[in-house]
Design a protein around this motif. Sequence first.
Motif, PDB file in Angstrom:
ATOM      1  N   LEU A 111      12.363  -8.000  17.260  1.00  0.00           N
ATOM      2  CA  LEU A 111      12.221  -6.825  16.872  1.00  0.00           C
ATOM      3  C   LEU A 111      11.088  -6.078  17.271  1.00  0.00           C
ATOM      4  CD1 LEU A 111      12.791  -4.924  14.416  1.00  0.00           C
ATOM      5  CD2 LEU A 111      11.069  -5.996  12.776  1.00  0.00           C
TER       6      LEU A 111
ATOM      7  N   GLN B  85       1.001  -1.193  15.602  1.00  0.00           N
ATOM      8  CA  GLN B  85       1.227  -2.402  14.473  1.00  0.00           C
ATOM      9  C   GLN B  85       1.891  -3.653  14.468  1.00  0.00           C
ATOM     10  OE1 GLN B  85       1.650  -0.066  10.810  1.00  0.00           O
ATOM     11  NE2 GLN B  85      -0.781  -0.216  10.295  1.00  0.00           N
ATOM     12  N   ILE B  86       3.010  -3.629  15.082  1.00  0.00           N
ATOM     13  CA  ILE B  86       3.777  -4.627  15.116  1.00  0.00           C
ATOM     14  C   ILE B  86       3.388  -5.438  16.323  1.00  0.00           C
ATOM     15  CG2 ILE B  86       5.922  -3.641  16.765  1.00  0.00           C
ATOM     16  CD1 ILE B  86       7.351  -5.351  13.979  1.00  0.00           C
TER      17      ILE B  86
ATOM     18  N   LEU C   6       6.100   6.668  15.973  1.00  0.00           N
ATOM     19  CA  LEU C   6       6.420   5.576  16.706  1.00  0.00           C
ATOM     20  C   LEU C   6       5.162   4.721  17.294  1.00  0.00           C
ATOM     21  CD1 LEU C   6       9.805   6.731  18.430  1.00  0.00           C
ATOM     22  CD2 LEU C   6       9.638   4.788  16.708  1.00  0.00           C
TER      23      LEU C   6
ATOM     24  N   ALA D 117      12.109   1.780  21.699  1.00  0.00           N
ATOM     25  CA  ALA D 117      12.089   3.189  21.059  1.00  0.00           C
ATOM     26  C   ALA D 117      10.848   4.092  21.451  1.00  0.00           C
ATOM     27  CB  ALA D 117      12.376   3.089  19.723  1.00  0.00           C
TER      28      ALA D 117
ATOM     29  N   ALA E 271       1.301 -10.537  18.422  1.00  0.00           N
ATOM     30  CA  ALA E 271       0.211 -11.032  19.151  1.00  0.00           C
ATOM     31  C   ALA E 271      -0.449 -12.367  18.303  1.00  0.00           C
ATOM     32  CB  ALA E 271      -0.889 -10.291  19.722  1.00  0.00           C
TER      33      ALA E 271
ATOM     34  N   MET F  45       2.281   4.500  16.146  1.00  0.00           N
ATOM     35  CA  MET F  45       1.896   3.937  14.842  1.00  0.00           C
ATOM     36  C   MET F  45       2.529   2.619  14.696  1.00  0.00           C
ATOM     37  SD  MET F  45       0.791   6.514  11.521  1.00  0.00           S
ATOM     38  CE  MET F  45       0.945   8.165  12.108  1.00  0.00           C
ATOM     39  N   ASP F  46       3.790   2.698  14.497  1.00  0.00           N
ATOM     40  CA  ASP F  46       4.740   1.645  14.362  1.00  0.00           C
ATOM     41  C   ASP F  46       4.538   0.401  15.417  1.00  0.00           C
ATOM     42  OD1 ASP F  46       5.784   2.907  11.979  1.00  0.00           O
ATOM     43  OD2 ASP F  46       7.862   3.074  12.855  1.00  0.00           O
TER      44      ASP F  46
ATOM     45  N   ARG G  27       0.360  -5.744  17.456  1.00  0.00           N
ATOM     46  CA  ARG G  27      -0.714  -6.614  16.962  1.00  0.00           C
ATOM     47  C   ARG G  27      -0.429  -7.871  16.122  1.00  0.00           C
ATOM     48  NH1 ARG G  27      -4.791  -3.983  19.240  1.00  0.00           N
ATOM     49  NH2 ARG G  27      -4.985  -1.630  19.162  1.00  0.00           N
ATOM     50  N   LEU G  28       0.768  -7.821  15.447  1.00  0.00           N
ATOM     51  CA  LEU G  28       1.175  -8.654  14.544  1.00  0.00           C
ATOM     52  C   LEU G  28       1.771  -9.683  15.374  1.00  0.00           C
ATOM     53  CD1 LEU G  28       1.066  -9.617  11.686  1.00  0.00           C
ATOM     54  CD2 LEU G  28       3.341  -8.481  11.334  1.00  0.00           C
TER      55      LEU G  28
ATOM     56  N   GLN H  25      12.541  -4.096  20.195  1.00  0.00           N
ATOM     57  CA  GLN H  25      13.153  -2.777  19.762  1.00  0.00           C
ATOM     58  C   GLN H  25      12.345  -1.643  19.724  1.00  0.00           C
ATOM     59  OE1 GLN H  25      16.161  -3.623  16.474  1.00  0.00           O
ATOM     60  NE2 GLN H  25      16.190  -5.549  16.877  1.00  0.00           N
ATOM     61  N   ILE H  26      11.306  -2.018  18.833  1.00  0.00           N
ATOM     62  CA  ILE H  26      10.384  -0.871  18.738  1.00  0.00           C
ATOM     63  C   ILE H  26       9.726  -0.336  20.019  1.00  0.00           C
ATOM     64  CG2 ILE H  26       8.242  -0.184  17.027  1.00  0.00           C
ATOM     65  CD1 ILE H  26       9.335  -2.118  15.100  1.00  0.00           C
TER      66      ILE H  26
ATOM     67  N   ALA I 134      11.494 -14.258  16.239  1.00  0.00           N
ATOM     68  CA  ALA I 134      12.265 -13.533  15.647  1.00  0.00           C
ATOM     69  C   ALA I 134      11.317 -12.279  15.607  1.00  0.00           C
ATOM     70  CB  ALA I 134      12.317 -13.974  14.124  1.00  0.00           C
ATOM     71  N   LEU I 135      10.122 -12.332  15.386  1.00  0.00           N
ATOM     72  CA  LEU I 135       8.925 -11.224  15.309  1.00  0.00           C
ATOM     73  C   LEU I 135       9.360 -10.320  16.583  1.00  0.00           C
ATOM     74  CD1 LEU I 135       7.410  -9.109  13.484  1.00  0.00           C
ATOM     75  CD2 LEU I 135       5.427 -10.710  14.137  1.00  0.00           C
TER      76      LEU I 135
END
Lengths: 112, 112, 112, 112
Positions: free
Chosen positions: D69, D47-48, D41, D76, D53, D43-44, D50-51, D72-73, D65-66
Amino acid sequence: MQQQYQSCIDACNACADACDMCSTACLQEDDVKMMARCIALDMDCAQICRLAAAFMARGSEFAGALCQLCAQICQACGDECAKHQMQHCQDCAAACRRCAEECRRMGSTAAA
Amino acid sequence: MQQQYQSCIDACNACADACDMCSTACLQEDDVKMMARCIALDMDCAQICRLAAAFMARGSEFAGALCQLCAQICQACGDECAKHQMQHCQDCAAACRRCAEECRRMGSTAAA
Amino acid sequence: MQQQYQSCIDACNACADACDMCSTACLQEDDVKMMARCIALDMDCAQICRLAAAFMARGSEFAGALCQLCAQICQACGDECAKHQMQHCQDCAAACRRCAEECRRMGSTAAA
Amino acid sequence: MQQQYQSCIDACNACADACDMCSTACLQEDDVKMMARCIALDMDCAQICRLAAAFMARGSEFAGALCQLCAQICQACGDECAKHQMQHCQDCAAACRRCAEECRRMGSTAAA
């Protein structure tokens, strides 16, 4: 223009996928501790390979320099993976070595 | 251990944000054509800075080598941005130069 | 386990490469201004596709959710690219639409 | 325009750094096996974040929208990290929860 990079882009994408698969498979091994450096290098290698593919596809003026560094990381990751008998590590080692070779060629061509 | 990297990580994150903002602002300029190389370097610089931050935060064995390359790309992006009078380019040039300096220091320390 | 994702991973890698190529080609067009939204969507789409490939290759528990969002971005990028006659835009539109379809399928399967 | 996103961008960068630090620290624990889901988690989430941002800094039409999501990550990952007593996990849990909150707000504003 970026078509000249196609075989190296393909090798980077395949290597990134193999590294990402390997890191997850390593985390599910019974002796995860033994796989710690493999997992760490898998993360580095997957990320730099995806970035190298992006730089090449964009025809970046830094594509060659990034490929030279990518080759070093692929080499280190491939050498570590090759020490472990599991199929995911052996597959990853093969993808890393192929990608290291392609990136080394790309790096030297681009720098010329 | 990664705390020693904190000021360089912060500079990378700030530079990535500035480059991403600059690329969008450049795309909205009247003379986008004049900004083409600036946009291309902004993309490269934003991505390598975010990756350098990740490698440092993970304490990667390749953090130093990646920072050396990141410094070169920040330098090139900062030099290009500095040629343009718009505030977003001047802000980006400043962030790039600060990050280049931090990454150069990190790269030479880590290689020692 | 991640092998079930292979065709979607392949579509994501191909779409990311096409978007990265398209953004650079758009920046070299005479009328760059007309391509501004295309370039912006190419950047978003290339990055989310590379991340979706990574999540699938790692068998992430969020791979399905990320693919659903990736499908939306691919769709928007493909629709924008399709408006432009240049070969790089038409190639990119085709890659985006194929990837949108694969990601939609992946997203609905994974959520089931 | 992107300045409205600044506090969410800062939270994403801080969360990504905390997740990247946590994954490395987890790999050095004696009982790595117990940390497997935390590492995955991390790692996920890194990465998300940084994306997210990057999308916000670019003022992307998909930033909202990003962020939804991403929230949620982060949630978790924060919930998983909170189960472990180590300081790096507790620090990461706090960064994840702050980022989840910022991203939830960003996601709902942008969608409005």
